[in-house]
Design an enzyme around this catalytic site. Structure first.
Site, PDB file in Angstrom:
ATOM      1  N   GLY A   1       0.779  -1.231   0.000  1.00 54.66           N
ATOM      2  CA  GLY A   1       0.000   0.000   0.000  1.00 54.66           C
ATOM      3  C   GLY A   1       0.809   1.278   0.000  1.00 54.66           C
ATOM      4  O   GLY A   1       0.241   2.366  -0.118  1.00 54.66           O
ATOM      5  N   GLU A   2       2.134   1.197   0.143  1.00 54.15           N
ATOM      6  CA  GLU A   2       2.954   2.405   0.135  1.00 54.15           C
ATOM      7  C   GLU A   2       2.900   3.087  -1.234  1.00 54.15           C
ATOM      8  O   GLU A   2       2.808   2.428  -2.266  1.00 54.15           O
ATOM      9  CB  GLU A   2       4.408   2.068   0.483  1.00 54.15           C
ATOM     10  CG  GLU A   2       4.597   1.630   1.926  1.00 54.15           C
ATOM     11  CD  GLU A   2       6.056   1.295   2.234  1.00 54.15           C
ATOM     12  OE1 GLU A   2       6.908   1.438   1.338  1.00 54.15           O
ATOM     13  OE2 GLU A   2       6.327   0.887   3.380  1.00 54.15           O
TER      14      GLU A   2
ATOM     15  N   GLN B   1      -9.697  21.831  11.836  1.00 55.89           N
ATOM     16  CA  GLN B   1      -8.937  21.665  13.082  1.00 55.89           C
ATOM     17  C   GLN B   1      -7.871  22.766  13.130  1.00 55.89           C
ATOM     18  O   GLN B   1      -6.679  22.518  13.053  1.00 55.89           O
ATOM     19  CB  GLN B   1      -8.319  20.274  13.131  1.00 55.89           C
ATOM     20  CG  GLN B   1      -9.356  19.151  13.136  1.00 55.89           C
ATOM     21  CD  GLN B   1      -8.724  17.786  13.265  1.00 55.89           C
ATOM     22  OE1 GLN B   1      -7.836  17.564  14.088  1.00 55.89           O
ATOM     23  NE2 GLN B   1      -9.189  16.835  12.454  1.00 55.89           N
TER      24      GLN B   1
ATOM     25  N   HIS C   1     -11.258  27.151   5.312  1.00 52.91           N
ATOM     26  CA  HIS C   1     -12.316  27.195   6.330  1.00 52.91           C
ATOM     27  C   HIS C   1     -12.053  28.289   7.358  1.00 52.91           C
ATOM     28  O   HIS C   1     -12.990  28.928   7.853  1.00 52.91           O
ATOM     29  CB  HIS C   1     -12.418  25.831   7.027  1.00 52.91           C
ATOM     30  CG  HIS C   1     -13.517  25.768   8.042  1.00 52.91           C
ATOM     31  ND1 HIS C   1     -14.848  25.842   7.699  1.00 52.91           N
ATOM     32  CD2 HIS C   1     -13.485  25.653   9.396  1.00 52.91           C
ATOM     33  CE1 HIS C   1     -15.593  25.767   8.790  1.00 52.91           C
ATOM     34  NE2 HIS C   1     -14.791  25.650   9.838  1.00 52.91           N
TER      35      HIS C   1
ATOM     36  N   LYS D   1     -27.356  29.390  15.821  1.00 50.84           N
ATOM     37  CA  LYS D   1     -27.433  27.982  16.208  1.00 50.84           C
ATOM     38  C   LYS D   1     -26.301  27.658  17.169  1.00 50.84           C
ATOM     39  O   LYS D   1     -25.340  28.395  17.299  1.00 50.84           O
ATOM     40  CB  LYS D   1     -27.351  27.061  14.984  1.00 50.84           C
ATOM     41  CG  LYS D   1     -25.984  27.073  14.294  1.00 50.84           C
ATOM     42  CD  LYS D   1     -25.916  26.028  13.213  1.00 50.84           C
ATOM     43  CE  LYS D   1     -24.592  26.066  12.475  1.00 50.84           C
ATOM     44  NZ  LYS D   1     -23.402  25.833  13.292  1.00 50.84           N
TER      45      LYS D   1
ATOM     46  N   THR E   1     -21.826  16.757   6.418  1.00 45.62           N
ATOM     47  CA  THR E   1     -22.933  15.817   6.578  1.00 45.62           C
ATOM     48  C   THR E   1     -24.279  16.438   6.223  1.00 45.62           C
ATOM     49  O   THR E   1     -25.303  15.767   6.254  1.00 45.62           O
ATOM     50  CB  THR E   1     -22.996  15.296   8.022  1.00 45.62           C
ATOM     51  OG1 THR E   1     -23.187  16.410   8.909  1.00 45.62           O
ATOM     52  CG2 THR E   1     -21.718  14.561   8.396  1.00 45.62           C
ATOM     53  N   ALA E   2     -24.284  17.742   5.923  1.00 43.95           N
ATOM     54  CA  ALA E   2     -25.471  18.501   5.484  1.00 43.95           C
ATOM     55  C   ALA E   2     -26.505  18.685   6.581  1.00 43.95           C
ATOM     56  O   ALA E   2     -27.631  19.104   6.301  1.00 43.95           O
ATOM     57  CB  ALA E   2     -26.112  17.850   4.254  1.00 43.95           C
TER      58      ALA E   2
END
Length: 316
Positions: free
Chosen positions: A43-44, A102, A135, A197, A228-229
């Site tokens: 997988g590398e 984050q 963001h 909210k 996730t809406a």
């Protein structure tokens, strides 16, 4: 296609968003750089650059979207390969900058992963970052190299202007998005409203109040990311319950994970307008979703940076 005349400009793409990358090279007038991204049996990641890039100014197109960790590793390994092959400049074009949410310690013992990713990119050898709608804009300060942050509001605004909607109001889904909503409102000559909210935990939101007049109006909710809406669908339902005539929504980055597509299907949203900063697989391409291209914008940004021209005019 008119060919761009400077052979020292080369554009490469990795695996995250190849369609967007080809739109960018088509706009510039370049052939895509020749490279292969393979996997070893365990997988590398294995990357081979299949042409000389010595002394060239390189632009790598890679959104760090799902699977984010794989795409970040591809990008870091590609940067290292370019550095060791004597590239003159390594410009990283990240339409969607993953881990951007984050960006601070909201609770004790939390990491600031957006800063960690910035450190990794710099350490690998990146000399510039071009991105779209971070963001949190302060992420630009996490880097000690130039960061050009483009904005998606003009593209989204132009789409809604061309629809000739009547009596619109631009809605920010939270207090943090007011500046973005104000930019769209100024372009469309419309008032704004704000959803008040609270978010008890990540990906869970609860609509509290609507600040502003929406009764009888066409509401356009604007956000930078729809994941996730939950927020946008709750906001749309609250708009209708409080007298809005119809509700549209838009965002720059359609993460659309987990229950997002089902929520959008079942919501009061008439149309969701997104960009192709993140590719949409076939199962997410529903009738309610319209996808606009940021390829020409990113292509112009690459040309402006390469020719040492101002990028700020692209904000409009």
């Amino acid at each position: 296609m008119a060919r761009y005349k400077d052979d020292n400009l080369k554009v490469f793409t990795l695996n995250s968003n190849k369609d967007l990358a080809h739109e960018i090279t088509d706009h510039i007038g370049l052939e895509m750089g020749k490279t292969s991204v393979d996997r070893f049996s365990d997988g590398e990641v294995q990357i081979n650059i299949e042409e000389s890039i010595r002394g060239c100014d390189i632009y790598i197109i890679q959104s760090t979207c799902q699977p984010a960790n794989e795409h970040i590793m591809e990008l870091l390994i590609m940067i290292d390969a370019l550095k060791r092959a004597s590239a003159n400049a390594i410009n990283v074009v990240i339409p969607y900058y993953g881990y951007a949410r984050q960006d601070r310690k909201a609770r004790s013992r939390e990491p600031i992963t957006a800063k960690l990713v910035a450190n990794l990119l710099e350490t690998a050898g990146a000399t510039r970052v071009i991105t779209l709608d971070l963001h949190a804009t302060q992420i630009q300060g996490f880097f000690d190299i130039p960061v050009d942050q483009l904005v998606g509001v003009p593209i989204l605004s132009d789409y809604f202007r061309d629809k000739n909607l009547d009596d619109i109001v631009i809605v920010s889904p939270d207090h943090g998005g007011v500046v973005r909503a104000r930019k769209m409102a100024d372009r469309l000559k419309a008032p704004i409203a704000i959803i008040d909210k609270r978010r008890p935990k990540p990906n869970v939101s609860e609509v509290m109040n609507i600040v502003g007049n929406i009764e009888g109006k066409t509401a356009i909710i604007i956000d930078d990311i729809i994941d996730t809406a939950g927020t946008v669908t709750l906001a749309a339902n609250a708009m209708i319950e409080n007298g809005a005539k119809e509700v549209y929504a838009c965002c720059t980055h359609p993460v659309l994970s987990g229950p997002a597509i089902e929520r959008i299907k079942n919501s009061k949203i008439k149309e969701l307008v997104v960009t192709n900063s993140i590719p949409l697989p076939e199962e997410k391409r529903i009738d309610k979703i319209t996808q606009l291209s940021v390829g020409p914008l990113l292509g112009k940004a690459i040309i402006h940076v390469h020719e040492q021209r101002s990028v700020s005019e692209l904000f409009n």
